[in-house]
Design a protein around this motif. Structure first.
Motif, PDB file in Angstrom:
ATOM      1  N   THR A 222       0.838  -1.198   0.000  1.00  0.00           N
ATOM      2  CA  THR A 222       0.000   0.000   0.000  1.00  0.00           C
ATOM      3  C   THR A 222       0.872   1.247   0.000  1.00  0.00           C
ATOM      4  O   THR A 222       1.827   1.348   0.777  1.00  0.00           O
ATOM      5  CB  THR A 222      -0.911   0.023   1.235  1.00  0.00           C
ATOM      6  N   SER A 223       0.532   2.194  -0.870  1.00  0.00           N
ATOM      7  CA  SER A 223       1.239   3.476  -0.901  1.00  0.00           C
ATOM      8  C   SER A 223       0.227   4.598  -0.744  1.00  0.00           C
ATOM      9  O   SER A 223      -0.814   4.606  -1.406  1.00  0.00           O
ATOM     10  CB  SER A 223       2.010   3.646  -2.214  1.00  0.00           C
ATOM     11  N   PHE A 224       0.521   5.543   0.131  1.00  0.00           N
ATOM     12  CA  PHE A 224      -0.376   6.657   0.389  1.00  0.00           C
ATOM     13  C   PHE A 224       0.060   7.931  -0.323  1.00  0.00           C
ATOM     14  O   PHE A 224      -0.761   8.777  -0.637  1.00  0.00           O
ATOM     15  CB  PHE A 224      -0.450   6.930   1.897  1.00  0.00           C
ATOM     16  N   THR A 225       1.373   8.056  -0.600  1.00  0.00           N
ATOM     17  CA  THR A 225       1.898   9.273  -1.233  1.00  0.00           C
ATOM     18  C   THR A 225       2.599   8.995  -2.551  1.00  0.00           C
ATOM     19  O   THR A 225       2.950   9.928  -3.255  1.00  0.00           O
ATOM     20  CB  THR A 225       2.890   9.971  -0.285  1.00  0.00           C
ATOM     21  N   GLY A 226       2.814   7.739  -2.886  1.00  0.00           N
ATOM     22  CA  GLY A 226       3.596   7.410  -4.072  1.00  0.00           C
ATOM     23  C   GLY A 226       5.063   7.229  -3.766  1.00  0.00           C
ATOM     24  O   GLY A 226       5.808   6.657  -4.564  1.00  0.00           O
ATOM     25  N   GLU A 227       5.504   7.700  -2.603  1.00  0.00           N
ATOM     26  CA  GLU A 227       6.903   7.564  -2.201  1.00  0.00           C
ATOM     27  C   GLU A 227       7.056   6.672  -0.973  1.00  0.00           C
ATOM     28  O   GLU A 227       8.167   6.391  -0.548  1.00  0.00           O
ATOM     29  CB  GLU A 227       7.509   8.940  -1.912  1.00  0.00           C
ATOM     30  N   ASP A 228       5.959   6.241  -0.393  1.00  0.00           N
ATOM     31  CA  ASP A 228       6.008   5.396   0.799  1.00  0.00           C
ATOM     32  C   ASP A 228       5.448   4.020   0.469  1.00  0.00           C
ATOM     33  O   ASP A 228       4.922   3.778  -0.624  1.00  0.00           O
ATOM     34  CB  ASP A 228       5.226   6.029   1.949  1.00  0.00           C
ATOM     35  N   LEU A 229       5.571   3.086   1.400  1.00  0.00           N
ATOM     36  CA  LEU A 229       5.064   1.734   1.203  1.00  0.00           C
ATOM     37  C   LEU A 229       4.732   1.118   2.551  1.00  0.00           C
ATOM     38  O   LEU A 229       5.564   1.074   3.451  1.00  0.00           O
ATOM     39  CB  LEU A 229       6.096   0.857   0.486  1.00  0.00           C
ATOM     40  N   LEU A 230       3.505   0.646   2.688  1.00  0.00           N
ATOM     41  CA  LEU A 230       3.085  -0.139   3.844  1.00  0.00           C
ATOM     42  C   LEU A 230       2.972  -1.587   3.382  1.00  0.00           C
ATOM     43  O   LEU A 230       2.138  -1.917   2.541  1.00  0.00           O
ATOM     44  CB  LEU A 230       1.752   0.356   4.385  1.00  0.00           C
ATOM     45  N   LEU A 231       3.819  -2.456   3.921  1.00  0.00           N
ATOM     46  CA  LEU A 231       3.840  -3.861   3.529  1.00  0.00           C
ATOM     47  C   LEU A 231       3.200  -4.699   4.635  1.00  0.00           C
ATOM     48  O   LEU A 231       3.638  -4.674   5.778  1.00  0.00           O
ATOM     49  CB  LEU A 231       5.271  -4.320   3.263  1.00  0.00           C
ATOM     50  N   THR A 232       2.166  -5.436   4.257  1.00  0.00           N
ATOM     51  CA  THR A 232       1.480  -6.340   5.186  1.00  0.00           C
ATOM     52  C   THR A 232       1.472  -7.732   4.565  1.00  0.00           C
ATOM     53  O   THR A 232       0.959  -7.907   3.462  1.00  0.00           O
ATOM     54  CB  THR A 232       0.039  -5.882   5.444  1.00  0.00           C
ATOM     55  N   ARG A 233       2.025  -8.714   5.273  1.00  0.00           N
ATOM     56  CA  ARG A 233       2.103 -10.066   4.726  1.00  0.00           C
ATOM     57  C   ARG A 233       1.397 -11.055   5.641  1.00  0.00           C
ATOM     58  O   ARG A 233       1.670 -11.120   6.836  1.00  0.00           O
ATOM     59  CB  ARG A 233       3.557 -10.484   4.528  1.00  0.00           C
ATOM     60  N   LEU A 234       0.478 -11.821   5.056  1.00  0.00           N
ATOM     61  CA  LEU A 234      -0.225 -12.885   5.757  1.00  0.00           C
ATOM     62  C   LEU A 234       0.408 -14.217   5.378  1.00  0.00           C
ATOM     63  O   LEU A 234       0.714 -14.460   4.201  1.00  0.00           O
ATOM     64  CB  LEU A 234      -1.704 -12.884   5.384  1.00  0.00           C
ATOM     65  N   ASN A 235       0.580 -15.101   6.359  1.00  0.00           N
ATOM     66  CA  ASN A 235       1.291 -16.344   6.123  1.00  0.00           C
ATOM     67  C   ASN A 235       0.568 -17.505   6.793  1.00  0.00           C
ATOM     68  O   ASN A 235       0.033 -17.381   7.899  1.00  0.00           O
ATOM     69  CB  ASN A 235       2.720 -16.235   6.690  1.00  0.00           C
ATOM     70  N   ALA A 236       0.556 -18.640   6.109  1.00  0.00           N
ATOM     71  CA  ALA A 236      -0.002 -19.868   6.676  1.00  0.00           C
ATOM     72  C   ALA A 236       0.727 -21.047   6.064  1.00  0.00           C
ATOM     73  O   ALA A 236       1.202 -20.983   4.924  1.00  0.00           O
ATOM     74  CB  ALA A 236      -1.502 -19.975   6.412  1.00  0.00           C
ATOM     75  N   GLY A 237       0.839 -22.137   6.815  1.00  0.00           N
ATOM     76  CA  GLY A 237       1.510 -23.321   6.297  1.00  0.00           C
ATOM     77  C   GLY A 237       1.268 -24.520   7.196  1.00  0.00           C
ATOM     78  O   GLY A 237       0.755 -24.389   8.309  1.00  0.00           O
ATOM     79  N   ASN A 238       1.653 -25.694   6.685  1.00  0.00           N
ATOM     80  CA  ASN A 238       1.456 -26.908   7.488  1.00  0.00           C
ATOM     81  C   ASN A 238       2.659 -27.834   7.456  1.00  0.00           C
ATOM     82  O   ASN A 238       2.579 -28.962   7.935  1.00  0.00           O
ATOM     83  CB  ASN A 238       0.228 -27.669   6.987  1.00  0.00           C
ATOM     84  N   LEU A 239       3.786 -27.384   6.901  1.00  0.00           N
ATOM     85  CA  LEU A 239       4.934 -28.265   6.752  1.00  0.00           C
ATOM     86  C   LEU A 239       5.927 -28.041   7.882  1.00  0.00           C
ATOM     87  O   LEU A 239       6.537 -26.980   8.002  1.00  0.00           O
ATOM     88  CB  LEU A 239       5.622 -28.035   5.408  1.00  0.00           C
ATOM     89  N   ALA A 240       6.099 -29.049   8.722  1.00  0.00           N
ATOM     90  CA  ALA A 240       7.036 -28.954   9.836  1.00  0.00           C
ATOM     91  C   ALA A 240       8.458 -29.199   9.346  1.00  0.00           C
ATOM     92  O   ALA A 240       8.691 -29.805   8.294  1.00  0.00           O
ATOM     93  CB  ALA A 240       6.688 -29.983  10.911  1.00  0.00           C
TER      94      ALA A 240
END
Length: 553
Positions: A222-240
């Protein structure tokens, strides 16, 4: 013949998007459509008429144009007669540079505007030959211009629809899914490890079944000004992580499981719970870059000097955590901040702070687990880069591993090197390099040393690690990658604590070979092997085989 503003827009799109042959053009996405319209507006504004520009000067105004140039006379006539061609802000014309469709359309549009204005002004002096040429151009391409007019209308309508119905006008969603088959192969299920006559233990390796699992990620940029970045990452898995169980007990402290065989696909959780495992906000501070991390690790905040192997623990680089980046960057993680400040074009200073207990009211930023980092990075030239890193870690909980990314569990290195049963302070020093030998060969590596001081029990330890790799991008086809990596995972060089000495045995060498085959633009297949010569610093070989399939969207 008078050209309307609508005709001028159509002519611009005709040259910019489809050429003069009437080739069909279509916007593949909202971004493509919006970009096209924005560039049309930009170029049109750049060539807007300026009555004071170039009057009576002609082509001589351009610093890189001389009378000996073959097209000098034509350029001089256009500038003197109609003043509809402009140069670059630095005064050059750059006549030998390749011309894009947008630039040609902008120039043609400007000349059309001049002719329109001259025709509108009674007594405008327009060369009849030029006027006839323009008239023929309009007649020859009348059909194409008419079709393109409807296409522009349709494009604008589509952009409006996407703006009204898009997921977000400020957020871009990307994702990655990894499915992998992996197993321990070629490891002794039972063997005896000995250190001295009285220190003997039996090792049972039973986690050697073939496993198949997944890890999925969704990233919101997500960018609010074109020069910034908000990075949000969702993660899921089942491999031990496939286990490498080794001897437990006093002579083999501090545990019976090593993290040397941890692969990037094991970064999920076995319960398939969806968690936010990365959260960071990047923003400019003058020439510097500031970063706030809500759930971050050092590789989120700093560029790693391990090209092709590093992929932010993703599914396109190395198989193992160890080959991905220097283990020094796996000390600490969580919430915090960093600052990257460039000094000139080749030198960058970085500093940062991360804490896994920042959200705990009883511990906060400085009473719980945290890590402080400082780094100096230098681009020696276009092909060679160096970095020198220092990390100070405070680990007051005896159950937290040293190389834990702030999560408590070890992510790389042997059990003794992670000092999991000791509350400790650590000071780590590292160096990294990257050398682009050619477009087809990259050489990179790292070295790190950690001086650990025991808080409870008291004592000290020395931990070492190093590694280097060769990468061969596009080998056998575009997007393919052959990677070869070798080194020593973090291991205990020496350790002496009030509760007893730590075992110092064989150096745990790591050898890795993988080949990523790009099936399509979004799907890759990566078979590979990891060979560990002395897992958990005990003399015994272990071989791990993996077949990884990565889907990116």
């Amino acid at each position: 013949m008078v050209f309307s503003s609508k005709t001028l827009q159509i002519a611009t799109v005709a040259l910019a998007a489809v050429g003069l042959g009437g080739t069909t053009a279509s916007a593949q996405s909202y971004g493509d459509a919006q970009s096209l319209i924005n560039q049309m507006d930009t170029y049109e504004s750049q060539v807007s008429l300026d009555p004071e520009f170039g009057q009576g000067v002609g082509a001589a105004q351009f610093s890189d144009v001389s009378p000996s140039d073959w097209a000098y006379q034509a350029l001089d006539d256009l500038v003197r007669r109609y003043d509809c061609l402009k140069g670059y802000p630095n005064g050059s014309f750059q006549g030998s540079r390749a011309l894009s469709r947008y630039e040609f359309a902008a120039g043609l549009n400007a000349c059309f505007q001049v002719i329109e204005r001259l025709i509108a002004e009674l007594g405008g002096d327009v060369d009849p030959t030029d006027l006839n040429s323009v008239r023929r151009l309009g007649e020859d391409f009348a059909a194409e211009l008419g079709v393109l007019g409807s296409r522009v209308d349709g494009l604008e309508s589509r952009v409006s629809f996407l703006e009204d119905n898009s997921f977000s006008t400020t957020t871009k969603l990307t994702g990655e899914v990894i499915m992998a088959v992996t197993s321990l192969i070629g490891v002794d299920e039972t063997f005896t490890a000995t250190q001295g006559a009285a220190n003997t233990a039996t090792v049972n390796n039973t986690d050697n079944e073939i496993t198949f699992g997944y890890r999925a990620r969704i990233v919101l940029n997500t960018s609010f000004t074109g020069e910034d970045l908000l990075l949000t990452r969702l993660n899921a898995g089942n491999l031990a992580t496939p286990g490498l169980n080794t001897a437990n007990g006093a002579p083999f402290l501090p545990g019976n499981v090593t993290a040397e065989n941890t692969q990037n696909v094991n970064r999920g959780n076995t319960a398939s719970n969806v968690v936010i495992d990365r959260l960071a906000y990047y923003f400019p501070i003058g020439e510097a870059q500031g970063i706030l991390g809500g759930a971050a690790i050092w590789s989120d905040l700093l560029p790693m000097l391990n090209p092709y192997f590093e992929d932010f623990d993703g599914g396109s680089g190395a198989l193992s955590n160890f080959a991905t980046e220097s283990p020094i960057y796996r000390i600490g993680g969580g919430s915090g901040f960093s600052l990257n400040y460039p000094l000139g074009e080749t030198f960058t200073l970085s500093a940062g702070y991360l804490s896994s207990t920042a959200n705990a009211s009883t511990l906060g930023l400085f009473s719980g687990d945290y890590a402080l980092l400082s780094r100096a990075a230098l681009d020696v030239n276009d092909d060679i880069s160096l970095a020198f890193t220092y990390v100070h870690g405070y680990h007051p909980s005896a159950v937290d591993a040293l190389f834990d990314l702030g999560g408590g569990n070890p992510t790389v290195g042997t059990g003794p090197a992670n000092l999991e049963t000791i509350a400790k302070i650590s000071n780590s020093y590292g160096a990294e390099f990257a050398w682009a030998i050619s477009d087809a060969i990259s050489f990179s590596g790292f070295f790190a040393y950690t001086d650990a001081i025991g808080i409870n029990p008291t004592g000290d330890a020395e931990i070492w690690t190093y590694g280097a790799g060769l990468a061969f991008p596009d080998l056998g086809g575009e997007g393919n990658l052959l990677g070869i990596f070798a080194g020593a995972q973090p291991y205990l060089g020496s350790g002496d604590f009030s509760s007893g000495g730590y075992r110092v045995d064989d150096t745990p060498y790591h050898f890795e070979l993988f080949y990523k085959y790009q099936l399509t633009n979004n799907i890759s297949l990566t078979p590979g092997f990891i060979w560990l010569t002395a897992p958990n610093e005990i003399d015994n070989d272990a071989l791990i085989g993996t077949l990884r399939t990565t889907f990116e969207f």
